[in-house]
Design an enzyme around this catalytic site. Structure first.
Site, PDB file in Angstrom:
ATOM      1  N   ASP A  25       0.912  -1.101  -0.047  1.00 45.53           N
ATOM      2  CA  ASP A  25      -0.049   0.133   0.022  1.00 45.53           C
ATOM      3  C   ASP A  25       1.067   1.299  -0.045  1.00 45.53           C
ATOM      4  O   ASP A  25       1.721   1.570   0.915  1.00 45.53           O
ATOM      5  CB  ASP A  25      -0.867  -0.097   1.214  1.00 45.53           C
ATOM      6  CG  ASP A  25      -1.761   1.259   1.371  1.00 45.53           C
ATOM      7  OD1 ASP A  25      -1.828   2.109   0.496  1.00 45.53           O
ATOM      8  OD2 ASP A  25      -2.323   1.355   2.611  1.00 45.53           O
ATOM      9  N   LYS A  87       3.196  11.026  -3.113  1.00 49.36           N
ATOM     10  CA  LYS A  87       2.139  10.767  -4.248  1.00 49.36           C
ATOM     11  C   LYS A  87       1.259  11.600  -4.964  1.00 49.36           C
ATOM     12  O   LYS A  87       0.851  11.337  -5.841  1.00 49.36           O
ATOM     13  CB  LYS A  87       1.150   9.805  -3.407  1.00 49.36           C
ATOM     14  CG  LYS A  87       0.037   8.836  -3.898  1.00 49.36           C
ATOM     15  CD  LYS A  87      -0.488   7.760  -3.076  1.00 49.36           C
ATOM     16  CE  LYS A  87      -1.720   6.922  -3.638  1.00 49.36           C
ATOM     17  NZ  LYS A  87      -2.209   6.099  -2.647  1.00 49.36           N
ATOM     18  N   GLU A 185      -7.278   0.533  -4.829  1.00 60.41           N
ATOM     19  CA  GLU A 185      -7.132   0.515  -3.226  1.00 60.41           C
ATOM     20  C   GLU A 185      -8.400  -0.131  -2.547  1.00 60.41           C
ATOM     21  O   GLU A 185      -8.481  -1.010  -1.652  1.00 60.41           O
ATOM     22  CB  GLU A 185      -6.876   1.811  -2.525  1.00 60.41           C
ATOM     23  CG  GLU A 185      -5.530   2.130  -2.708  1.00 60.41           C
ATOM     24  CD  GLU A 185      -5.151   3.697  -2.750  1.00 60.41           C
ATOM     25  OE1 GLU A 185      -6.107   4.446  -2.373  1.00 60.41           O
ATOM     26  OE2 GLU A 185      -3.983   4.088  -3.012  1.00 60.41           O
ATOM     27  N   ASP A 207     -13.153   5.493   2.571  1.00 67.42           N
ATOM     28  CA  ASP A 207     -11.738   5.551   3.017  1.00 67.42           C
ATOM     29  C   ASP A 207     -11.565   6.957   3.466  1.00 67.42           C
ATOM     30  O   ASP A 207     -11.267   7.794   2.703  1.00 67.42           O
ATOM     31  CB  ASP A 207     -11.024   4.970   1.652  1.00 67.42           C
ATOM     32  CG  ASP A 207      -9.368   5.259   2.044  1.00 67.42           C
ATOM     33  OD1 ASP A 207      -8.913   5.773   3.020  1.00 67.42           O
ATOM     34  OD2 ASP A 207      -8.707   4.799   1.116  1.00 67.42           O
TER      35      ASP A 207
END
Ligand code: AMP
Length: 621
Positions: A25, A87, A185, A207
């Site tokens: 992850d 990211k 994800e 999330d």
């Protein structure tokens, strides 16, 4: 490049040999690595027993960067060389980064394609920074598994576009990892809960991380996951809850302006207090300001009240995602919670109330994505049990198309198609003797190329000269399991072909995608008119060229009067060609078409006579 070959990574293992593969992850704030050991997925810890690796890299002049906790420890002293949340920069151009994130403490370099960062160790691309994090996780995995790993499944947000996915793959390669697959994800989270083994149905993955909120709607059918819709807010997360507590503390204590350092201390204390309030009814929040330790008692209900609107915003995004998927809330069979901020009881309660059932919470919300990725990696490495061989599907967020005459878009793969997918369509040449064809690959929902995003261009050369419309060019779009696009064009008669792997030079975020979709809904009517106009303009151009060529070749078949009349009609079409009224162009085209019917018939008769000249009746079949 071969057409339509979609290879499934992972081959059958040799008997008795388990091939070690990991799930990673690669998160904005923290990253994790997990593996299946003795049939159980588990996250792997570093030597000090910590499973979360902060996604932070601090470059140093000696060439050996600090990674993770060590980097964060130096961040305050060396912000310009300590890259966090890299990211956000993956596959993004400098302009995108500046527009989305404003002032940042880095010395950005505007490189072709993706932004880069100038550090004491030289210029680094986000791919290199991510590779440092991935390499650290790889070493951790090899250390704890005691062997080389054959590959990794790396998770990415479901809305990541081609450029962002490609950048992630490149980072993995640079870190010495073989990418078995990039996995969305939310899909990984669903796998971690074993939803793939359950009965068919629709699931929502909620999330809420430190800085972002993502909601995804997945459908499981026949053991296959499909992402039906994604949504969220790239500027909403646990950090906002901290900020609310900090504001509350400042109001209560009436401290006025704080220095930057005091403010940072307050935010850290607010975060700790917020986390404690997940398990305690009240806590105290302490920080240094105005020369002394400031302390405030906070009750959980105060946090709830101060952040009610933030929770509501997540539910608004969830409602929108459901609407996009054409679903009502009671059709959702289960909800999975991902991200540390979903530990807050009021967030859990709000999700339970919204979906009308308690969410799944048995797994650690920080680990659930890595665990799911590990399960998938284990399967793809070939360690399958009978009945395990399902395939995962995701969708492409925006339609992929090709530019046709007049700057129009012909959609080849429509939005929300599940991947992997390959679609082909045939095109032809516009002009007599045309030997090359330009293929322009675009992404978006709008009818005109100028309103879509240009992804790539390439040319097909060597088409044998033929009359317009005779060549058959098959254009194939193929999106692989990682969401990467390749396009090939092949002239079917001669066999000449050309292809391109699309590596777009900059990225599209979820906000861009929603904006492009919204634009397309709002502009649908206007787009249809624009399309009609362009089509008539292209047809007018074609008619003028064809009629002019026919007049040059066969004027002898017409009387002076007839020829004058056709020239008048032709002139009328030429005049109207650039008009903005598609009806007017169409009328002129129709008039020319009717006016040349007889001429066309005579030309046809003559060609047939010429073709048949000298043949006997029984030779004509
Ligand atoms: P993630 O990006 O998933 O690692 O989530 C990080 C966010 O989760 C941060 O805002 C943390 O403060 C928050 N978080 C972690 N643990 C808790 C907890 N026990 N209660 C509330 N928030 C938490």
């Amino acid at each position: 490049m071969a057409l339509l070959q979609i290879s499934e990574p992972g081959m059958a293992p040799a008997p008795h040999q388990r091939r070690l593969a990991v799930g990673i992850d690669l998160g904005t704030t923290n990253s994790l690595v997990a593996a299946v050991r003795s049939s159980v997925p588990e996250v792997l810890a570093d030597e000090e027993g910590r499973v979360l690796l902060p996604s932070a890299v601090r470059y140093r002049s000696n060439g050996y960067p600090n990674i993770g906790h060590a980097a964060l420890a130096e961040r305050a002293n060396d912000p310009a060389n300590t890259v966090v949340s890299v990211k956000r920069f993956m596959g993004r151009a400098l302009a995108d980064v500046q527009r989305l994130y404003g002032e940042l403490p880095y010395d950005f370099v505007d490189a072709d394609g993706m932004v880069q960062l100038r550090t004491v160790a030289g210029i680094k691309s986000p791919v290199e920074v991510s590779a440092e994090i991935l390499a650290t996780l790889r070493q951790r995995a090899e250390g704890s598994l005691g062997d080389d790993i054959v590959g990794a499944v790396i998770t990415v947000p479901a809305y990541f576009d081609d450029a962002q996915r490609q950048a992630t793959k490149d980072a993995a390669r640079l870190a010495g990892l073989t990418v078995l697959r990039l996995l969305n994800e939310p899909t990984a989270a669903a796998i971690a809960y074993g939803l793939d083994n359950g009965s068919e149905g629709l699931y929502a993955i909620y999330d809420l991380g430190g800085g972002t909120f993502d909601i995804s709607i997945l459908r499981l059918s026949k053991g296959v996951f499909e992402v039906l819709a994604t949504g969220g807010d790239t500027a909403l997360g646990g950090d906002d809850f901290d900020a609310r507590l900090a504001t509350l503390a400042l109001e209560r204590l009436q401290l006025g302006e704080l220095t930057e350092q005091e403010q940072a201390g307050l935010l850290t204390a607010a975060r700790e207090a917020k986390e404690q309030l997940s398990t305690q009814e009240h806590t105290s929040l302490s920080f240094n300001a105005k020369g002394k330790l400031q302390t405030l008692e906070i009750h959980r209900l105060e946090l709830v009240k101060a952040t009610e609107d933030l929770v509501k915003r997540t539910l608004t995004a969830a409602r929108k995602a459901l609407r996009d998927a054409g679903l009502s809330v009671d059709e959702i069979k289960g909800t999975v919670l991902v991200g540390g901020a979903t530990r807050m009881p009021h967030v859990r309660a709000a999700v339970a109330e919204f979906f009308g059932k308690p969410p799944l919470i048995n797994l650690d919300p920080d680990q659930v994505v890595a665990l799911g990725a590990a399960i998938q990696a284990n399967l793809l490495a070939g360690n399958r049990n009978p009945g395990d061989d399902w395939l995962l599907l995701d969708v492409i967020p925006l339609s992929l198309g090709v530019e046709t005459m007049g700057g129009l878009v012909e959609k080849i793969i429509p939005r929300n198609s599940t991947i992997p997918v390959a679609r082909a369509q045939e095109f032809t040449t516009f002009k007599d003797g045309q030997t090359a064809l330009a293929v322009h690959v675009v992404q978006g929902e709008r009818e005109l190329v100028s309103d879509c995003r240009s992804l790539a261009r390439f040319e097909l050369h060597g088409i044998p000269p033929m009359v317009a419309g005779a060549a058959r060019i098959r254009v194939t779009y193929q999106v692989d399991a990682d969401g990467l696009l390749s396009v090939a064009a092949r002239e079917m008669i001669s066999g000449v072909e050309a292809s391109i792997m699309v590596k777009p030079s900059y990225g599209l975020g979820d906000n861009d995608i929603s904006r492009m979709l919204q634009d397309s809904f709002q502009s649908a009517e206007q787009d249809m008119k624009a399309r009609a106009l362009r089509e008539q303009q292209v047809e007018a151009k074609r008619m003028v060229e064809a009629t002019t060529a026919a007049l040059v070749a066969d004027k002898a078949l017409l009387s002076a009067d007839e020829s004058n009349r056709i020239e008048c009609l032709l002139h009328e079409v030429e005049q109207k060609k650039e008009s903005t009224d598609h009806h007017a162009i169409k009328d002129a085209i129709d008039a020319l078409s009717r006016g040349t019917e007889e001429f066309a018939a005579r030309r046809m008769d003559r060609s047939v006579r010429q073709a048949l000249k000298g043949k006997k009746l029984d030779e004509i079949t």
